[in-house]
Design an enzyme around this catalytic site. Structure first.
Site, PDB file in Angstrom:
ATOM      1  N   SER A 164      -0.614 -16.496  19.430  1.00  0.00           N
ATOM      2  CA  SER A 164       0.280 -17.641  19.209  1.00  0.00           C
ATOM      3  C   SER A 164       1.720 -17.187  19.096  1.00  0.00           C
ATOM      4  O   SER A 164       2.003 -16.086  18.595  1.00  0.00           O
ATOM      5  CB  SER A 164      -0.144 -18.326  17.903  1.00  0.00           C
ATOM      6  OG  SER A 164       0.827 -19.247  17.488  1.00  0.00           O
ATOM      7  N   THR A 214       3.497 -18.095  16.975  1.00  0.00           N
ATOM      8  CA  THR A 214       3.760 -17.999  15.538  1.00  0.00           C
ATOM      9  C   THR A 214       4.025 -16.551  15.116  1.00  0.00           C
ATOM     10  O   THR A 214       4.686 -16.314  14.106  1.00  0.00           O
ATOM     11  CB  THR A 214       2.580 -18.630  14.741  1.00  0.00           C
ATOM     12  OG1 THR A 214       2.998 -18.849  13.404  1.00  0.00           O
ATOM     13  CG2 THR A 214       1.335 -17.764  14.740  1.00  0.00           C
ATOM     14  N   TYR A 249      -2.707 -18.039   8.437  1.00  0.00           N
ATOM     15  CA  TYR A 249      -3.106 -18.286   9.825  1.00  0.00           C
ATOM     16  C   TYR A 249      -2.335 -17.369  10.776  1.00  0.00           C
ATOM     17  O   TYR A 249      -2.918 -16.692  11.631  1.00  0.00           O
ATOM     18  CB  TYR A 249      -2.893 -19.761  10.218  1.00  0.00           C
ATOM     19  CG  TYR A 249      -2.959 -19.953  11.711  1.00  0.00           C
ATOM     20  CD1 TYR A 249      -4.180 -19.889  12.378  1.00  0.00           C
ATOM     21  CD2 TYR A 249      -1.803 -20.126  12.474  1.00  0.00           C
ATOM     22  CE1 TYR A 249      -4.246 -20.011  13.764  1.00  0.00           C
ATOM     23  CE2 TYR A 249      -1.857 -20.249  13.853  1.00  0.00           C
ATOM     24  CZ  TYR A 249      -3.081 -20.194  14.494  1.00  0.00           C
ATOM     25  OH  TYR A 249      -3.142 -20.301  15.863  1.00  0.00           O
ATOM     26  N   LYS A 281      -3.482 -14.015  13.449  1.00  0.00           N
ATOM     27  CA  LYS A 281      -3.198 -13.787  14.880  1.00  0.00           C
ATOM     28  C   LYS A 281      -2.589 -12.399  15.076  1.00  0.00           C
ATOM     29  O   LYS A 281      -2.981 -11.656  15.984  1.00  0.00           O
ATOM     30  CB  LYS A 281      -2.270 -14.883  15.417  1.00  0.00           C
ATOM     31  CG  LYS A 281      -2.930 -16.255  15.476  1.00  0.00           C
ATOM     32  CD  LYS A 281      -4.063 -16.282  16.477  1.00  0.00           C
ATOM     33  CE  LYS A 281      -5.052 -17.390  16.250  1.00  0.00           C
ATOM     34  NZ  LYS A 281      -6.242 -17.322  17.080  1.00  0.00           N
ATOM     35  N   TYR A 317       0.315 -18.278  23.023  1.00  0.00           N
ATOM     36  CA  TYR A 317       0.571 -19.653  23.460  1.00  0.00           C
ATOM     37  C   TYR A 317       1.778 -20.199  22.713  1.00  0.00           C
ATOM     38  O   TYR A 317       1.901 -20.008  21.506  1.00  0.00           O
ATOM     39  CB  TYR A 317      -0.595 -20.586  23.132  1.00  0.00           C
ATOM     40  CG  TYR A 317      -1.984 -20.127  23.494  1.00  0.00           C
ATOM     41  CD1 TYR A 317      -2.235 -19.257  24.557  1.00  0.00           C
ATOM     42  CD2 TYR A 317      -3.068 -20.612  22.776  1.00  0.00           C
ATOM     43  CE1 TYR A 317      -3.531 -18.876  24.862  1.00  0.00           C
ATOM     44  CE2 TYR A 317      -4.368 -20.239  23.079  1.00  0.00           C
ATOM     45  CZ  TYR A 317      -4.593 -19.360  24.121  1.00  0.00           C
ATOM     46  OH  TYR A 317      -5.873 -18.991  24.411  1.00  0.00           O
ATOM     47  N   ARG A 372      11.053 -26.739  20.749  1.00  0.00           N
ATOM     48  CA  ARG A 372       9.789 -26.047  21.014  1.00  0.00           C
ATOM     49  C   ARG A 372       9.580 -25.955  22.524  1.00  0.00           C
ATOM     50  O   ARG A 372      10.135 -26.738  23.295  1.00  0.00           O
ATOM     51  CB  ARG A 372       8.593 -26.816  20.427  1.00  0.00           C
ATOM     52  CG  ARG A 372       8.573 -26.919  18.916  1.00  0.00           C
ATOM     53  CD  ARG A 372       8.257 -25.575  18.261  1.00  0.00           C
ATOM     54  NE  ARG A 372       8.180 -25.692  16.811  1.00  0.00           N
ATOM     55  CZ  ARG A 372       9.237 -25.598  15.993  1.00  0.00           C
ATOM     56  NH1 ARG A 372      10.456 -25.409  16.475  1.00  0.00           N
ATOM     57  NH2 ARG A 372       9.068 -25.697  14.686  1.00  0.00           N
ATOM     58  N   ARG A 408      10.571 -29.986   7.367  1.00  0.00           N
ATOM     59  CA  ARG A 408       9.242 -29.571   6.911  1.00  0.00           C
ATOM     60  C   ARG A 408       9.332 -28.092   6.525  1.00  0.00           C
ATOM     61  O   ARG A 408       9.756 -27.269   7.352  1.00  0.00           O
ATOM     62  CB  ARG A 408       8.225 -29.777   8.051  1.00  0.00           C
ATOM     63  CG  ARG A 408       6.801 -29.428   7.684  1.00  0.00           C
ATOM     64  CD  ARG A 408       5.815 -29.873   8.768  1.00  0.00           C
ATOM     65  NE  ARG A 408       5.934 -29.122  10.010  1.00  0.00           N
ATOM     66  CZ  ARG A 408       5.141 -29.279  11.072  1.00  0.00           C
ATOM     67  NH1 ARG A 408       4.177 -30.189  11.044  1.00  0.00           N
ATOM     68  NH2 ARG A 408       5.309 -28.564  12.157  1.00  0.00           N
ATOM     69  N   PRO A 409       8.935 -27.765   5.299  1.00  0.00           N
ATOM     70  CA  PRO A 409       9.038 -26.356   4.887  1.00  0.00           C
ATOM     71  C   PRO A 409       8.294 -25.432   5.859  1.00  0.00           C
ATOM     72  O   PRO A 409       7.194 -25.760   6.302  1.00  0.00           O
ATOM     73  CB  PRO A 409       8.362 -26.330   3.508  1.00  0.00           C
ATOM     74  CG  PRO A 409       8.388 -27.744   3.032  1.00  0.00           C
ATOM     75  CD  PRO A 409       8.336 -28.606   4.252  1.00  0.00           C
ATOM     76  N   ASP A 426       9.107 -24.662   8.919  1.00  0.00           N
ATOM     77  CA  ASP A 426       9.354 -24.856  10.354  1.00  0.00           C
ATOM     78  C   ASP A 426      10.414 -23.892  10.867  1.00  0.00           C
ATOM     79  O   ASP A 426      11.436 -23.679  10.198  1.00  0.00           O
ATOM     80  CB  ASP A 426       9.859 -26.288  10.624  1.00  0.00           C
ATOM     81  CG  ASP A 426       8.740 -27.240  10.976  1.00  0.00           C
ATOM     82  OD1 ASP A 426       7.641 -26.760  11.327  1.00  0.00           O
ATOM     83  OD2 ASP A 426       8.963 -28.465  10.909  1.00  0.00           O
TER      84      ASP A 426
END
Ligand code: NAD
Ligand code: WQD
Length: 345
Positions: free
Chosen positions: A132, A134, A157, A161, A185, A239, A303-304, A306
């Site tokens: 990811s 992320t 999470y 990864k 991704y 994004r 949003r915390p 992000d």
């Protein structure tokens, strides 16, 4: 020596009933591979198999099993003559992973390690792993290349990864006969254009596009855009949204490249995105235009956790795999809406 004729190749698709896995099953069959699904339906429905049958005109083999069940997995490896594995099965909810870290580490790490143990035992060489974007956190420079440093993950999470990537790399470095790609991704959205399969979020969607489609369908009153004071052209986050069928196709290209690479062991990473960023408001506007429907939204606080903006360079996948995206943001949002309408009916 593995045949490069995909028609003879059985590919184990863990998590093949899930969002990305089910679309990849379609791409695999259309490319002449034989997908073998293993899924425990912890985050999907067996009805996905009906959708697959409607698209493909035939059944796909599916084992209802847990990827951490060593006996069940060994039985599948023993029964099927596999040539490759695509490992989608994982828990993926960032917020939940903060509440239940051990559940995430157990499921996501153990399943990966079990596959790495079984593959050499059963002479299965090729592995494609679902990683990811992320792992990049908020990068200092954009777009991100595969050389962009990974940053400490913001969530258990995200950690799973990064750790799985490292486990796979270390196993390859130890000269195990495994050829593996981690595909990072970016943000997969959309659905198969037939509206037979798509994303099935449980409860209140955490991701943007399912929240938009459910709001447009009247299932949610209002979408909250999380923050409009970011340092971006319209103040909302950026994004790299990629059509899930383009992402599915990348797995076929990855398997083909693994087949063609004549070596005993190999590890590499690839960004899989479009190479373009879109803001949250641009995406909402595109959704409204392509589907001729209004989305009731309001601007709310950030949003915390992000990241402000992230998008990929996908030159490496373009060059090495010959893979390119074929579908636009508008295509993805049209297909996402068609899928939501099918679900609502
Ligand atoms: P998903 O939840 O829709 O699909 C995952 C599937 O795996 C589900 O069908 C679930 O039932 C199954 N599963 C989970 N644990 C299992 C286990 N132990 N045994 C058997 N089956 C199990 O998720 P998705 O969006 O399709 O994501 C697929 C992969 O891609 C995941 O590894 C995810 O972390 C990764 N990924 C997803 C995104 C995204 O935005 N969707 C982005 C980057 C990476
Ligand atoms: C996209 C943008 C939100 C919902 C997540 C995971 C990441 C990866 C991809 C798996 C953000 C905004 C969202 C809403 C909003 N998954 N938004 N209102 O956060 O980029 O990434 O999926 O690996 O690990 O964290 O995706 O769809 O949640 O959010 O304004 O109701 O939409 O703030 O800017 P994200 P997302």
């Amino acid at each position: 020596m593995v045949s490069t004729d995909s028609s003879t190749q059985k590919i184990l698709v863990t998590g093949g009933a899930g969002f990305i896995g089910s679309h990849t099953v379609v791409a695999l069959v259309e490319a002449g591979f034989e997908p073998i699904i293993v899924d425990n339906f912890s985050n999907s429905e067996p009805a996905v198999l009906d959708g697959l049958r409607n698209i493909l005109g035939r059944d796909v083999t599916c084992y209802h099993a847990d990827c951490n069940d060593a006996a069940a997995m060994a039985e599948i490896f023993g029964k099927e003559q596999l040539t490759g594995v695509i490992h989608f099965a994982a828990y993926k909810a960032v917020g939940e992973s903060v509440q239940k870290p051990l559940m995430y580490y157990r499921n996501n790490l153990d399943s990966t390690m079990l596959l790495l143990e079984l593959m050499p035992q059963y002479n299965v060489q090729n592995l494609v792993f679902s990683s990811s974007c992320t792992v990049y956190g908020q990068p200092e420079t954009l777009p991100v290349t595969e050389e962009t440093p990974r940053l400490p993950a913001q969530s258990p999470y995200g950690n799973t990864k990064a750790i799985c990537e490292d486990i796979i790399r270390d196993v390859v470095l130890a000269k195990m006969p495994i050829k593996a790609f981690s595909l990072r991704y970016f943000n997969p959205i959309g659905a198969h254009p037939s509206a037979q399969i798509g994303e099935l979020p449980r409860g209140v969607p955490g991701n943007l596009v399912p929240y938009i489609t459910q709001t447009a369908a009247g299932l949610r009153e209002q979408l909250t855009v999380f923050g409009s004071d970011y340092n971006t052209p319209d103040g909302t986050c950026i994004r790299d949204f990629i059509h899930v069928m383009d992402l599915a196709d990348a797995h076929v290209s990855a398997l083909r490249l693994l087949n063609q690479t004549n070596t005993d062991n190999l590890y590499d990473v690839y960004n899989i995105g479009t190479g373009h960023g879109a803001t949250v408001l641009e995406l909402i506007r595109t959704f409204e235009e392509v589907n001729q429907i209004k989305v009731n939204y309001t601007i709310g606080p950030r949003r915390p956790g992000d990241v402000e903006q992230i998008y990929a360079t996908v030159d490496k996948a373009n060059q090495d795999m010959g893979w390119q995206t074929q579908r636009s943001l508008a295509d993805a949002l049209r297909d996402a809406w068609a899928w939501q309408k099918k679900l609502s009916n």
